[in-house]
Design a protein around this motif. Structure first.
Motif, PDB file in Angstrom:
ATOM      1  N   ASN A   1       3.811 -10.177   4.009  1.00  0.00           N
ATOM      2  CA  ASN A   1       3.296  -9.434   5.305  1.00  0.00           C
ATOM      3  C   ASN A   1       1.685  -9.342   5.028  1.00  0.00           C
ATOM      4  OD1 ASN A   1       5.537  -8.729   6.558  1.00  0.00           O
ATOM      5  ND2 ASN A   1       6.160  -7.380   5.277  1.00  0.00           N
ATOM      6  N   SER A   2       0.777  -9.209   6.003  1.00  0.00           N
ATOM      7  CA  SER A   2      -0.482  -9.115   6.010  1.00  0.00           C
ATOM      8  C   SER A   2      -1.045  -8.217   7.083  1.00  0.00           C
ATOM      9  CB  SER A   2      -1.102 -10.557   6.398  1.00  0.00           C
ATOM     10  OG  SER A   2      -0.565 -11.415   5.569  1.00  0.00           O
TER      11      SER A   2
ATOM     12  N   GLU B   1       5.274  -1.236   2.098  1.00  0.00           N
ATOM     13  CA  GLU B   1       5.749  -2.412   1.583  1.00  0.00           C
ATOM     14  C   GLU B   1       6.616  -2.117   0.379  1.00  0.00           C
ATOM     15  OE1 GLU B   1       5.682  -5.600   3.006  1.00  0.00           O
ATOM     16  OE2 GLU B   1       5.039  -4.621   4.834  1.00  0.00           O
TER      17      GLU B   1
ATOM     18  N   ASN C   1      -2.845  -9.910   1.965  1.00  0.00           N
ATOM     19  CA  ASN C   1      -1.413 -10.188   1.984  1.00  0.00           C
ATOM     20  C   ASN C   1      -0.621  -9.687   0.985  1.00  0.00           C
ATOM     21  OD1 ASN C   1      -2.096 -12.301   3.903  1.00  0.00           O
ATOM     22  ND2 ASN C   1      -2.620 -13.752   2.158  1.00  0.00           N
TER      23      ASN C   1
ATOM     24  N   ASP D   1       3.123  -9.341  -0.966  1.00  0.00           N
ATOM     25  CA  ASP D   1       4.282  -9.692  -1.312  1.00  0.00           C
ATOM     26  C   ASP D   1       5.113  -8.927  -2.729  1.00  0.00           C
ATOM     27  OD1 ASP D   1       6.562 -11.382  -1.344  1.00  0.00           O
ATOM     28  OD2 ASP D   1       5.502 -13.098  -2.364  1.00  0.00           O
TER      29      ASP D   1
END
Length: 126
Positions: free
Chosen positions: A2-3, A23, A54, A56
């Motif tokens: 996701n960014s 996140e 970004n 992850d």
């Protein structure tokens, strides 16, 4: 992955921290410190128009990638910080990259298409 793309303003740090918290689903002091140090350095020194981050997260591995179109700067080539012998010898500045190197498990940098890409890999306990 996701960014989030942010304006290069210190007030955006809160939005970035909230995004990362969503996140990884937990507070992590070391992650917060890394994010703050890198974000503040980019805002204060890069002359960028934007900062994209970004994220992850595949527990326990968190990968953060900071991307900006500011002045080319490879923090991995910066002269290594030497801690002072006393508080009187301490100088302001220079600790952000040192702290990030100490807290992260791995750092990678590349400059491509007019953008700085700093990738930070950090194992985070679930």
């Amino acid at each position: 992955m996701n960014s989030i793309t942010l304006k290069p303003e210190l007030s955006e740090l809160h939005n970035l921290n909230e995004f990362i918290l969503k996140e990884i689903q937990k507070e992590d002091f070391k992650v917060n410190l890394i994010v703050e140090e890198i974000f503040v350095n980019i805002v204060n020194y890069s002359k960028t128009e934007y900062i994209t981050v970004n994220v992850d997260y595949n527990p326990p591995t968190l990968i953060l990638e900071f991307i900006d179109n500011g002045i080319e700067f490879n923090p991995l080539l910066k002269e290594k910080y030497t801690p002072p012998n006393s508080i009187e010898e301490a100088e302001i500045g220079g600790l952000g990259i040192f702290l990030t190197e100490e807290l992260a498990d791995e750092l990678k940098y590349h400059y491509i298409n007019g953008e700085n890409h700093l990738q930070i890999i950090k194992n985070v306990e679930p």
